[in-house]
Design a protein around this motif. Structure first.
Motif, mmCIF file in Angstrom:
data_model
loop_
_atom_site.group_PDB
_atom_site.id
_atom_site.type_symbol
_atom_site.label_atom_id
_atom_site.label_comp_id
_atom_site.label_asym_id
_atom_site.label_seq_id
_atom_site.Cartn_x
_atom_site.Cartn_y
_atom_site.Cartn_z
ATOM 1 N N PHE A 105 -15.247 -46.346 -86.263
ATOM 2 C CA PHE A 105 -14.252 -45.833 -85.321
ATOM 3 C C PHE A 105 -14.434 -44.352 -84.989
ATOM 4 C CE2 PHE A 105 -9.649 -45.138 -84.204
ATOM 5 C CZ PHE A 105 -9.606 -46.071 -83.182
ATOM 6 N N LEU A 106 -14.985 -43.608 -85.956
ATOM 7 C CA LEU A 106 -15.179 -42.175 -85.748
ATOM 8 C C LEU A 106 -16.568 -41.847 -85.215
ATOM 9 C CD1 LEU A 106 -13.351 -40.817 -88.920
ATOM 10 C CD2 LEU A 106 -12.473 -40.976 -86.582
ATOM 11 N N GLY A 107 -17.432 -42.853 -85.090
ATOM 12 C CA GLY A 107 -18.778 -42.636 -84.581
ATOM 13 C C GLY A 107 -19.822 -42.447 -85.664
ATOM 14 N N ALA A 108 -19.426 -42.591 -86.932
ATOM 15 C CA ALA A 108 -20.377 -42.468 -88.038
ATOM 16 C C ALA A 108 -21.173 -43.762 -88.176
ATOM 17 C CB ALA A 108 -19.635 -42.176 -89.341
ATOM 18 N N ASP A 109 -22.426 -43.637 -88.627
ATOM 19 C CA ASP A 109 -23.258 -44.818 -88.854
ATOM 20 C C ASP A 109 -22.527 -45.758 -89.815
ATOM 21 O OD1 ASP A 109 -26.069 -46.113 -88.745
ATOM 22 O OD2 ASP A 109 -25.618 -45.975 -90.901
ATOM 23 N N TRP A 110 -22.313 -47.009 -89.381
ATOM 24 C CA TRP A 110 -21.512 -47.939 -90.166
ATOM 25 C C TRP A 110 -22.152 -48.234 -91.516
ATOM 26 C CZ3 TRP A 110 -21.224 -52.423 -92.820
ATOM 27 C CH2 TRP A 110 -19.945 -52.912 -93.083
ATOM 28 N N GLU A 111 -23.438 -48.514 -91.526
ATOM 29 C CA GLU A 111 -24.119 -48.878 -92.771
ATOM 30 C C GLU A 111 -24.059 -47.743 -93.792
ATOM 31 O OE1 GLU A 111 -25.718 -51.170 -95.564
ATOM 32 O OE2 GLU A 111 -25.207 -51.924 -93.576
ATOM 33 N N THR A 112 -24.308 -46.523 -93.341
ATOM 34 C CA THR A 112 -24.280 -45.369 -94.236
ATOM 35 C C THR A 112 -22.882 -45.145 -94.801
ATOM 36 O OG1 THR A 112 -26.061 -44.315 -92.996
ATOM 37 C CG2 THR A 112 -24.709 -42.884 -94.380
ATOM 38 N N THR A 113 -21.874 -45.300 -93.956
ATOM 39 C CA THR A 113 -20.495 -45.001 -94.354
ATOM 40 C C THR A 113 -19.836 -46.135 -95.129
ATOM 41 O OG1 THR A 113 -20.329 -43.648 -92.362
ATOM 42 C CG2 THR A 113 -18.272 -44.175 -93.478
ATOM 43 N N TRP A 114 -20.070 -47.379 -94.708
ATOM 44 C CA TRP A 114 -19.326 -48.511 -95.276
ATOM 45 C C TRP A 114 -20.212 -49.569 -95.930
ATOM 46 C CZ3 TRP A 114 -14.575 -47.102 -95.679
ATOM 47 C CH2 TRP A 114 -14.045 -46.213 -94.751
ATOM 48 N N GLY A 115 -21.523 -49.436 -95.836
ATOM 49 C CA GLY A 115 -22.440 -50.452 -96.364
ATOM 50 C C GLY A 115 -22.265 -50.731 -97.848
ATOM 51 N N ALA A 116 -22.082 -49.689 -98.650
ATOM 52 C CA ALA A 116 -21.915 -49.872 -100.100
ATOM 53 C C ALA A 116 -20.639 -50.653 -100.404
ATOM 54 C CB ALA A 116 -21.904 -48.522 -100.819
ATOM 55 N N ALA A 117 -19.552 -50.340 -99.704
ATOM 56 C CA ALA A 117 -18.290 -51.060 -99.911
ATOM 57 C C ALA A 117 -18.446 -52.521 -99.491
ATOM 58 C CB ALA A 117 -17.157 -50.404 -99.130
ATOM 59 N N TYR A 118 -19.169 -52.749 -98.394
ATOM 60 C CA TYR A 118 -19.411 -54.120 -97.922
ATOM 61 C C TYR A 118 -20.228 -54.900 -98.950
ATOM 62 C CZ TYR A 118 -20.875 -58.051 -95.061
ATOM 63 O OH TYR A 118 -21.107 -59.307 -94.593
ATOM 64 N N ALA A 119 -21.281 -54.271 -99.458
ATOM 65 C CA ALA A 119 -22.135 -54.927 -100.454
ATOM 66 C C ALA A 119 -21.335 -55.280 -101.707
ATOM 67 C CB ALA A 119 -23.322 -54.045 -100.810
ATOM 68 N N LYS A 120 -20.469 -54.376 -102.122
ATOM 69 C CA LYS A 120 -19.642 -54.606 -103.305
ATOM 70 C C LYS A 120 -18.658 -55.761 -103.058
ATOM 71 C CE LYS A 120 -16.659 -52.200 -106.579
ATOM 72 N NZ LYS A 120 -16.046 -50.920 -106.936
ATOM 73 N N ALA A 121 -18.064 -55.778 -101.867
ATOM 74 C CA ALA A 121 -17.070 -56.806 -101.538
ATOM 75 C C ALA A 121 -17.685 -58.195 -101.406
ATOM 76 C CB ALA A 121 -16.340 -56.435 -100.252
ATOM 77 N N THR A 122 -18.917 -58.249 -100.926
ATOM 78 C CA THR A 122 -19.547 -59.545 -100.667
ATOM 79 C C THR A 122 -20.539 -59.959 -101.750
ATOM 80 O OG1 THR A 122 -21.305 -58.518 -99.352
ATOM 81 C CG2 THR A 122 -19.315 -59.274 -98.174
ATOM 82 N N GLY A 123 -20.842 -59.035 -102.655
ATOM 83 C CA GLY A 123 -21.827 -59.327 -103.683
ATOM 84 C C GLY A 123 -23.254 -59.323 -103.153
ATOM 85 N N ALA A 124 -23.424 -58.755 -101.958
ATOM 86 C CA ALA A 124 -24.766 -58.725 -101.330
ATOM 87 C C ALA A 124 -25.632 -57.616 -101.901
ATOM 88 C CB ALA A 124 -24.622 -58.515 -99.826
#
Length: 154
Positions: free
Chosen positions: A135-154
């Motif tokens: 939403f702020l224009g930051a690279d999604w993977e860099t900003t949220w990728g770790a949280a996504y990986a943790k949430a999905t077990g990926a």
């Protein structure tokens, strides 16, 4: 039980309530013209995000995907699907909409709007140059990728 602020000193940080006063916060600009927000709750580790979102008349949230469930409660104005499988879906004052994980669309506020949005994980916005941002224009993977990986077990 009514607890004065001074009495909270003995309460461990992870057990304290988070109390915010949105009326005392400044509106923050976002990447999208006419869209401003006040972050009410942000947990970078899990991706959990709650924002007060204000959109000017005609402001658009372009092509984006709901990574996990998004919930929106409209306080003022109208939020409409501009593109996507539910074009024309219109959510007005005192109405609520939940967007399922993986859904993708563009939305706008033809007359402006004020809403509270709850995200299990911030949306992915797709730029015409191929970039995927938040939403702020930051690279999604860099900003949220770790949280996504943790949430999905990926």
């Amino acid at each position: 039980m009514n607890m004065a602020a001074d009495d909270r000193a003995g309460v461990p940080e992870h057990l304290r309530s988070i109390h915010v006063l949105p009326q005392q916060m400044e509106w923050r600009t976002t990447k999208f013209e006419g869209c401003e927000m006040k972050p009410l709750y942000v947990d970078r580790e899990t991706g959990l995000l709650t924002v007060l979102l204000k959109m000017a008349p005609g402001a658009t949230l372009p092509d984006h995907e709901h990574v996990f469930v998004e919930q929106t409660y409209v306080l003022e104005g109208r939020l409409e699907d501009k593109e996507g499988p539910e074009v024309g879906l219109s959510v007005g004052p005192d109405e609520y909409v939940a967007r399922p994980s993986g859904s993708r669309h563009a939305a706008w506020c033809p007359e402006g709007g004020l809403m509270v949005a709850f995200f299990q994980m911030p949306n992915k916005f797709f730029e015409t140059n191929g970039d995927v941002v938040d939403f702020l224009g930051a690279d999604w993977e860099t900003t949220w990728g770790a949280a996504y990986a943790k949430a999905t077990g990926a």
